[in-house]
Every structure is written in C-alpha cells, then in structure tokens.
Design an enzyme around this catalytic site. Structure first.
Site, PDB file in Angstrom:
ATOM      1  N   LYS A 105       4.211   1.217   6.209  1.00 20.55           N
ATOM      2  CA  LYS A 105       3.276   2.200   5.623  1.00 20.55           C
ATOM      3  C   LYS A 105       3.872   3.599   5.548  1.00 20.55           C
ATOM      4  CE  LYS A 105      -0.968  -0.303   6.572  1.00 20.55           C
ATOM      5  NZ  LYS A 105      -0.526  -1.338   7.532  1.00 20.55           N
TER       6      LYS A 105
HETATM    7  O1  LIG Z   1      -0.857  -2.976   5.057  1.00 21.17           O
HETATM    8  C1  LIG Z   1      -1.400  -3.795   5.801  1.00 21.17           C
HETATM    9  O2  LIG Z   1      -0.818  -4.827   6.107  1.00 21.17           O
HETATM   10  C2  LIG Z   1      -2.789  -3.577   6.197  1.00 21.17           C
HETATM   11  C3  LIG Z   1      -3.589  -2.911   5.282  1.00 21.17           C
HETATM   12  C4  LIG Z   1      -4.984  -2.942   5.452  1.00 21.17           C
HETATM   13  O3  LIG Z   1      -5.725  -2.462   4.615  1.00 21.17           O
HETATM   14  N1  LIG Z   1      -5.505  -3.555   6.553  1.00 21.17           N
HETATM   15  C5  LIG Z   1      -4.714  -4.154   7.497  1.00 21.17           C
HETATM   16  O4  LIG Z   1      -5.274  -4.724   8.445  1.00 21.17           O
HETATM   17  N2  LIG Z   1      -3.355  -4.109   7.374  1.00 21.17           N
HETATM   18  C6  LIG Z   1      -2.479  -4.688   8.431  1.00 21.17           C
HETATM   19  O5  LIG Z   1      -2.706  -6.095   8.467  1.00 21.17           O
HETATM   20  C7  LIG Z   1      -2.707  -6.563   9.819  1.00 21.17           C
HETATM   21  C8  LIG Z   1      -4.058  -7.164  10.119  1.00 21.17           C
HETATM   22  O6  LIG Z   1      -4.066  -7.767  11.379  1.00 21.17           O
HETATM   23  P1  LIG Z   1      -5.198  -8.815  11.833  1.00 21.17           P
HETATM   24  O7  LIG Z   1      -6.508  -8.123  11.650  1.00 21.17           O
HETATM   25  O8  LIG Z   1      -4.864  -9.076  13.261  1.00 21.17           O
HETATM   26  O9  LIG Z   1      -5.059 -10.033  10.958  1.00 21.17           O
HETATM   27  C9  LIG Z   1      -2.336  -5.374  10.678  1.00 21.17           C
HETATM   28  O10 LIG Z   1      -0.918  -5.389  10.808  1.00 21.17           O
HETATM   29  C10 LIG Z   1      -2.737  -4.176   9.846  1.00 21.17           C
HETATM   30  O11 LIG Z   1      -1.937  -3.039  10.114  1.00 21.17           O
END
Ligand SMILES: O=C(O)c1cc(=O)[nH]c(=O)n1[C@@H]1O[C@H](COP(=O)(O)O)[C@@H](O)[C@H]1O
Length: 309
Positions: A105
């Site tokens: 990011k």
């Molecule tokens: O860019 C991302 O991956 C991201 C964007 C977003 O809008 N929401 C989001 O959850 N993420 C990332 O996606 C992952 C979600 O993790 P879980 O919720 O554990 O599946 C984390 O690494 C967040 O940083």
C-alpha cells in the site's frame, strides 16, 4: 505477470489469494516455542516463527492456489528481522511458482513513489550493478496523491512486466468516510475507478490490464458498479471470511468470462485451525487445516458463480 496470474487461476480453478498475514497470535505454540528456543523471545525469534509458519502454509497449499499476498505490516512490526522474513517468504513463494502480491500500500510524491516502485517491483542501481530488492510480482498502491504518485509504479511495471492493484473501495467499516463522498455528484470511489480504467488502458495484457484495483468484498453493490466502470481491470477482493464476505457477495466482481476477480482471505485460511469446523486437525496440523479452508473457499466461490443469474 497478469497473464501468468490468469493462467494460474485457470489451471487451479481457484480465483483466490492466500493472505500471508502471520500475526504471532495465529502461530501455533509448537512453532513459536521452537523459534524462541533457538533465538530467544526476540525480534529474530518472532521472525523465525513467522517464516516457519508461512513455509508450512505454503507447502500445504501451493499446488491448489495461484497467488499469495504477504501483508508487509505483519513483518515490518518486527523491524529488519521481520523484513528478512518477508523477503524469505516472497522468494520461497516464487520458487513454488506462486504469483506474489506484495501488500505494501505505497504511494507518495512522484520521486518517492519511484523509489518504492524500484524497491518492490523493479531493480535498483548501485554503481555499475543492478539488484532486485524485494521483487514481488504485484504491489498494492494507494492513489490518494494522484497520477504523478501512480505513474512511477506504472513505468516500472511496464519495464518489468509486473502489475498493480490500486485501492478503489476498501473493505473496512470507515472506508466510506472519504471514498463515498460525492464529487460532482459521483462517489469518489467511482472517480478513482474511472482513473484506474484510464491508467490501465495503455497497460494491457491479452485481455486484462496489469493495472488492477482493490475493491472490498464487504461492499458487493459498489463492486457491481465498479466492475462495469473498470471492465479490463483485475479486481483484488479482500474481505472474504474474517471480515464477513461470502461467495454469494462476490459474483458481480467477476466478468461474464468467469475472470476479472481474485479473492483474498488471510485469517480465514492461515488461522483456520482455530475455527470450529477445522478444530479436528489440531494446532500441530495447521497446514492441513489451511488446505481444507482453501478447498472450502474455492467451492463456495465456484458454487456462487454457478448459481449466478
Ligand atoms: O489491499 C488489501 O489487500 C486490503 C484492502 C482492503 O480494502 N481491505 C483489506 O482487508 N485488505 C487487506 O486484506 C487482508 C485481509 O485480511 P483478512 O481479513 O484476515 O482476510 C489484510 O492483509 C488487509 O490489509
């Protein structure tokens, strides 16, 4: 790299990404005890634990998934030792022929974005020599600074045949605070989506652009609109599992060709062994629990796509 991602998705029939977000709280005690016995309860010990944890998850899933997404914050919190574990993880996943999406990011003024792009996707010059530093295949990028913050990433992607996922509508509860604000009657996320489509036009693979977008699974209606605004952008869809997203929410993120979206789950896969339906595996077999969670996620998305009207 977008072609490799698509062909791996087609080969595995799994439009998913395993998010390697190894917080210590998810790492089974037997892995931590071994790492701490060797390196003490130190940053080095933590880094060893996250590396061993990742390796076991990758070893149990690499043949049924196309891609992984290590989230750099989970490594950075342990300083240099954590970053070494990040790099080790990237290299190991690439050895296993997985596509690696560096969830970093980044995004800044042009000259600073150029350094981020070089460090994560490109090559850095040292005197007469060039080196690859982190060398992920894709990176997540924050577009808040506008075109000149994005362009250096696109330039490096063109040179290195890599790709981006640009934040358009994020999955978190507060994402609307700024992203949903109306600008000339349109929500900001739509304007960003239009910009992603425009940036992506000159970055086409065979059928999709290597300039993709991030849109959260937790906002399916917005995903449907954004799918149409950015028809050639691959959409990385986080928010499945731990944040509440389900297969049925995801169908409109995909195009009619069955492609165009790749769904991330991090905690839902890597910490599957702690969830009720996978408790039978036990913490010792957390890798097998992760594999079962991948299989269930793929079946859930596949079932939803088959049922879509
Ligand atoms: O860019 C991302 O991956 C991201 C964007 C977003 O809008 N929401 C989001 O959850 N993420 C990332 O996606 C992952 C979600 O993790 P879980 O919720 O554990 O599946 C984390 O690494 C967040 O940083």
């Amino acid at each position: 790299m977008i072609q490799k991602l698509i062909s791996k998705i087609q080969k595995t029939h799994a439009p998913i990404v395993v998010g390697l977000d190894p917080m210590l709280g998810y790492i089974p005690d037997h892995i931590k005890s071994k790492a701490y016995a060797e390196f003490g309860e130190t940053l080095e010990g933590a880094a060893e634990a996250i590396w061993q944890f990742n390796k076991e998850i990758v070893d149990h899933t690499y043949d049924i998934i196309p891609a992984v997404k290590p989230q750099i914050a989970m490594y950075e919190q342990f300083g240099i030792e954590g970053l070494k574990a990040f790099k080790k993880t990237v290299d190991y996943c690439k050895e296993k022929d997985l596509v690696v999406i560096g969830d970093v990011k980044r995004g800044d003024i042009g000259s600073t974005s150029a350094a981020y792009a070089v460090g994560h996707l490109g090559k850095v010059q040292v005197g007469s020599k060039t080196y690859t530093a982190f060398d992920e295949d894709f990176a997540t990028v924050n577009p808040y600074l506008g075109s000149d913050g994005i362009k250096p990433f696109i330039d490096v992607c063109k040179e290195e045949k890599k790709g981006l996922f640009i934040l358009v509508k994020t999955s978190n509860p507060s994402s609307g605070e700024f992203q949903d604000q109306l600008v000339d009657g349109k929500p900001l996320y739509e304007l960003v989506g239009e910009k992603v489509a425009q940036w992506g036009e000159e970055c086409m693979g065979d059928s999709y652009s290597y300039v993709g977008a991030v849109v959260g699974a937790t906002y399916p209606e917005m995903g449907k609109v954004l799918r149409k605004i950015m028809p050639k952008a691959y959409i990385l869809v986080p928010g499945y599992g731990a944040q509440g997203g389900k297969g049925a929410d995801l169908v409109h993120f995909f195009n009619e060709d069955g492609l165009g979206a790749i769904v991330n789950s991090s905690r839902g896969i890597i910490a599957a062994y702690k969830q009720e339906q996978y408790l039978k595996f036990g913490a010792e077999n957390f890798g097998e629990a992760s594999r079962a969670a991948v299989e269930d996620m793929v079946a859930d998305i596949d079932g939803a796509l088959k049922n879509r009207g």
